[in-house]
Scaffold this active site. Structure first.
Site, mmCIF file in Angstrom:
data_model
loop_
_atom_site.group_PDB
_atom_site.id
_atom_site.type_symbol
_atom_site.label_atom_id
_atom_site.label_comp_id
_atom_site.label_asym_id
_atom_site.label_seq_id
_atom_site.Cartn_x
_atom_site.Cartn_y
_atom_site.Cartn_z
ATOM 1 N N GLY A 8 7.191 -101.227 -32.488
ATOM 2 C CA GLY A 8 6.487 -102.261 -31.726
ATOM 3 C C GLY A 8 7.475 -102.958 -30.813
ATOM 4 N N ALA A 9 7.411 -102.612 -29.531
ATOM 5 C CA ALA A 9 8.319 -103.253 -28.563
ATOM 6 C C ALA A 9 7.574 -104.350 -27.821
ATOM 7 C CB ALA A 9 8.873 -102.208 -27.601
ATOM 8 N N ARG A 88 -5.100 -114.687 -39.408
ATOM 9 C CA ARG A 88 -4.302 -113.459 -39.531
ATOM 10 C C ARG A 88 -5.133 -112.343 -40.161
ATOM 11 N NH1 ARG A 88 -0.882 -117.800 -40.788
ATOM 12 N NH2 ARG A 88 0.983 -117.947 -39.501
ATOM 13 N N ASN A 95 -5.027 -103.430 -37.733
ATOM 14 C CA ASN A 95 -3.603 -103.264 -38.015
ATOM 15 C C ASN A 95 -3.324 -102.327 -39.201
ATOM 16 O OD1 ASN A 95 -2.965 -104.763 -35.830
ATOM 17 N ND2 ASN A 95 -2.240 -106.560 -36.930
ATOM 18 N N HIS A 175 1.081 -115.618 -46.443
ATOM 19 C CA HIS A 175 1.395 -116.117 -45.099
ATOM 20 C C HIS A 175 0.080 -116.418 -44.374
ATOM 21 C CE1 HIS A 175 3.726 -116.639 -41.494
ATOM 22 N NE2 HIS A 175 3.230 -115.589 -40.885
HETATM 23 P P1 NAD Z 1 2.567 -107.691 -29.190
HETATM 24 O O1 NAD Z 1 1.167 -107.346 -28.817
HETATM 25 O O2 NAD Z 1 3.428 -108.381 -28.188
HETATM 26 O O3 NAD Z 1 3.342 -106.362 -29.669
HETATM 27 C C1 NAD Z 1 2.792 -105.434 -30.541
HETATM 28 C C2 NAD Z 1 3.246 -104.058 -30.083
HETATM 29 O O4 NAD Z 1 2.828 -103.087 -31.048
HETATM 30 C C3 NAD Z 1 2.680 -103.637 -28.722
HETATM 31 O O5 NAD Z 1 3.727 -103.354 -27.818
HETATM 32 C C4 NAD Z 1 1.862 -102.389 -29.052
HETATM 33 O O6 NAD Z 1 1.877 -101.389 -28.027
HETATM 34 C C5 NAD Z 1 2.591 -101.891 -30.305
HETATM 35 N N1 NAD Z 1 1.803 -100.932 -31.083
HETATM 36 C C6 NAD Z 1 0.464 -100.927 -31.309
HETATM 37 N N2 NAD Z 1 0.136 -99.842 -32.038
HETATM 38 C C7 NAD Z 1 1.276 -99.159 -32.302
HETATM 39 C C8 NAD Z 1 1.580 -97.983 -33.020
HETATM 40 N N3 NAD Z 1 0.612 -97.256 -33.634
HETATM 41 N N4 NAD Z 1 2.868 -97.567 -33.058
HETATM 42 C C9 NAD Z 1 3.845 -98.270 -32.442
HETATM 43 N N5 NAD Z 1 3.611 -99.414 -31.763
HETATM 44 C C10 NAD Z 1 2.347 -99.841 -31.677
HETATM 45 O O7 NAD Z 1 2.470 -108.564 -30.528
HETATM 46 P P2 NAD Z 1 3.608 -109.530 -31.146
HETATM 47 O O8 NAD Z 1 3.377 -110.914 -30.662
HETATM 48 O O9 NAD Z 1 4.921 -108.888 -30.986
HETATM 49 O O10 NAD Z 1 3.175 -109.492 -32.691
HETATM 50 C C11 NAD Z 1 3.327 -108.296 -33.424
HETATM 51 C C12 NAD Z 1 2.805 -108.457 -34.837
HETATM 52 O O11 NAD Z 1 3.648 -109.371 -35.546
HETATM 53 C C13 NAD Z 1 1.394 -109.035 -34.951
HETATM 54 O O12 NAD Z 1 0.707 -108.409 -36.004
HETATM 55 C C14 NAD Z 1 1.649 -110.500 -35.277
HETATM 56 O O13 NAD Z 1 0.556 -111.104 -35.928
HETATM 57 C C15 NAD Z 1 2.842 -110.361 -36.184
HETATM 58 N N6 NAD Z 1 3.652 -111.568 -36.381
HETATM 59 C C16 NAD Z 1 4.090 -111.799 -37.639
HETATM 60 C C17 NAD Z 1 4.878 -112.891 -37.906
HETATM 61 C C18 NAD Z 1 5.364 -113.129 -39.313
HETATM 62 O O14 NAD Z 1 5.912 -114.181 -39.571
HETATM 63 N N7 NAD Z 1 5.214 -112.194 -40.227
HETATM 64 C C19 NAD Z 1 5.216 -113.775 -36.877
HETATM 65 C C20 NAD Z 1 4.770 -113.490 -35.583
HETATM 66 C C21 NAD Z 1 3.985 -112.368 -35.351
#
Ligand code: NAD
Length: 310
Positions: A8-9, A88, A95, A175
């Site tokens: 995930g970039a 969430r 997801n 969370h």
């Molecule tokens: P984002 O949309 O900016 O990035 C997500 C990326 O995942 C996108 O670039 C997308 O193309 C990629 N992706 C989707 N399907 C994929 C696959 N099958 N293989 C590889 N890559 C794939 O989102 P973000 O703001 O970076 O958030 C990412 C995740 O992290 C979300 O689920 C968010 O809720 C979670 N998050 C968790 C915490 C925590 O504390 N645990 C904090 C912030 C965000």
């Protein structure tokens, strides 16, 4: 560590990669994403900051999961973040499918790795990845409590005027809205926060911590948080690559600890080079236990939903 991959970039993945490169936690960082060209562009952008931050580790990105090969640690940030008004749990179904696919890539290309889950709902997705890999629980864990605790520390710093450097906090449980900030274990340089703050103020801080992610989402409008989340992930990576044995709240699979089994949620863990070394069981008082139990119910309900998703 030689190689860390980030799946995930997007926002969290990019911020994490940037910090890992700047801190030189490994020799190679690989970014994998399904969006065409995007991970290559993100990697190149980070790499071009190397002279400023004085690092020389390799950063590369790609759309072929082969890029994950031989990673020692894989950080999963792939998936849909929630939109304003969403919880969430609302992103669970979409997801889960992504996490299953990613987990299979890891099994194929990095079968000796550790997995650090970030994607939400993080407790349930950590559980899913742990069950799908069948790996020992020390190797599959998630980030939640490090971020929630840092949010709580920021709020305490704002309220008291003390330096955030002197504030330690503890947040347990899932969370989500039922997370359990534990003020009894929060101090300002060893002094309980109750010395400085009224019960009412502490309760307000607890509530603001529980809704800390939603507060940012509402303010940022079209993005959930990523600066502090990236830093929280990097803190866990630092504990792992330097084998620090830090005591941090992590999402871990419980096997009898806190009287629970077959669930993953936030508990204090000792984190080192093999991942989670042990789980620390705290003596919770009646109120803390009741809050923790409520969180267990919420996470279990989400895990039960997994059986309907194939
Ligand atoms: P984002 O949309 O900016 O990035 C997500 C990326 O995942 C996108 O670039 C997308 O193309 C990629 N992706 C989707 N399907 C994929 C696959 N099958 N293989 C590889 N890559 C794939 O989102 P973000 O703001 O970076 O958030 C990412 C995740 O992290 C979300 O689920 C968010 O809720 C979670 N998050 C968790 C915490 C925590 O504390 N645990 C904090 C912030 C965000």
């Amino acid at each position: 560590m030689k190689k860390i991959s980030i799946v995930g970039a997007g926002r969290v993945g990019e911020t994490t990669a940037q910090i890992l490169a700047e801190e030189e936690y490994c020799r190679e960082i690989a970014l994998f994403d399904v969006r065409e060209d995007v991970p290559d562009g993100v990697a190149l952008d980070i790499l071009q900051a190397a002279p400023f931050f004085k690092f020389d580790c390799l950063v590369r990105g790609g759309n072929d999961p082969e890029i994950l090969r031989d990673s020692e640690l894989v950080i999963i940030t792939a998936g849909f973040p929630r939109k304003p008004g969403m919880s969430r749990a609302d992103v669970l179904e979409s997801n889960v499918r992504i996490i299953d696919e990613v987990t299979d890539h890891i099994l194929a290309f990095a079968p000796e790795a550790m997995i650090l889950m970030v994607s939400n709902p993080v407790d349930t997705l950590t559980y899913r990845a742990a069950r799908r890999t069948g790996w020992p629980r020390g190797r599959v864990f998630g980030q939640a409590g490090v971020l929630d605790a840092s949010r709580m520390a920021a709020f305490i710093a704002q309220e008291t005027g003390f330096s955030a450097l002197d504030i330690t906090t503890m947040v347990l449980g899932g969370h989500g809205d039922t997370m359990v900030p534990v003020p009894r274990f929060c101090t300002i340089n060893g002094i309980p926060i109750s010395h400085f703050l009224s019960e009412e103020r502490i309760e307000a801080i607890n509530e603001r911590t529980r809704t800390g992610g939603a507060e940012i989402l509402a303010l940022r409008k079209n993005s959930s948080a990523y600066d502090a989340p990236g830093a929280a992930v990097a803190t866990m990576v630092d504990a792992i690559v330097n084998d620090r044995g830090r005591l941090l709240p992590c999402v871990a699979l419980l096997d009898g600890e806190y009287g629970e089994t077959d669930i993953a949620m936030g508990v204090p863990c000792v984190l080192g080079e093999q991942g989670i070394k042990s789980i620390v069981e705290l003596d919770l008082n009646a109120r803390e236990r009741a809050d923790f139990d409520q969180s267990v119910v919420a996470v279990r309900a989400e895990i039960e939903r997994l059986t309907d998703i194939h």
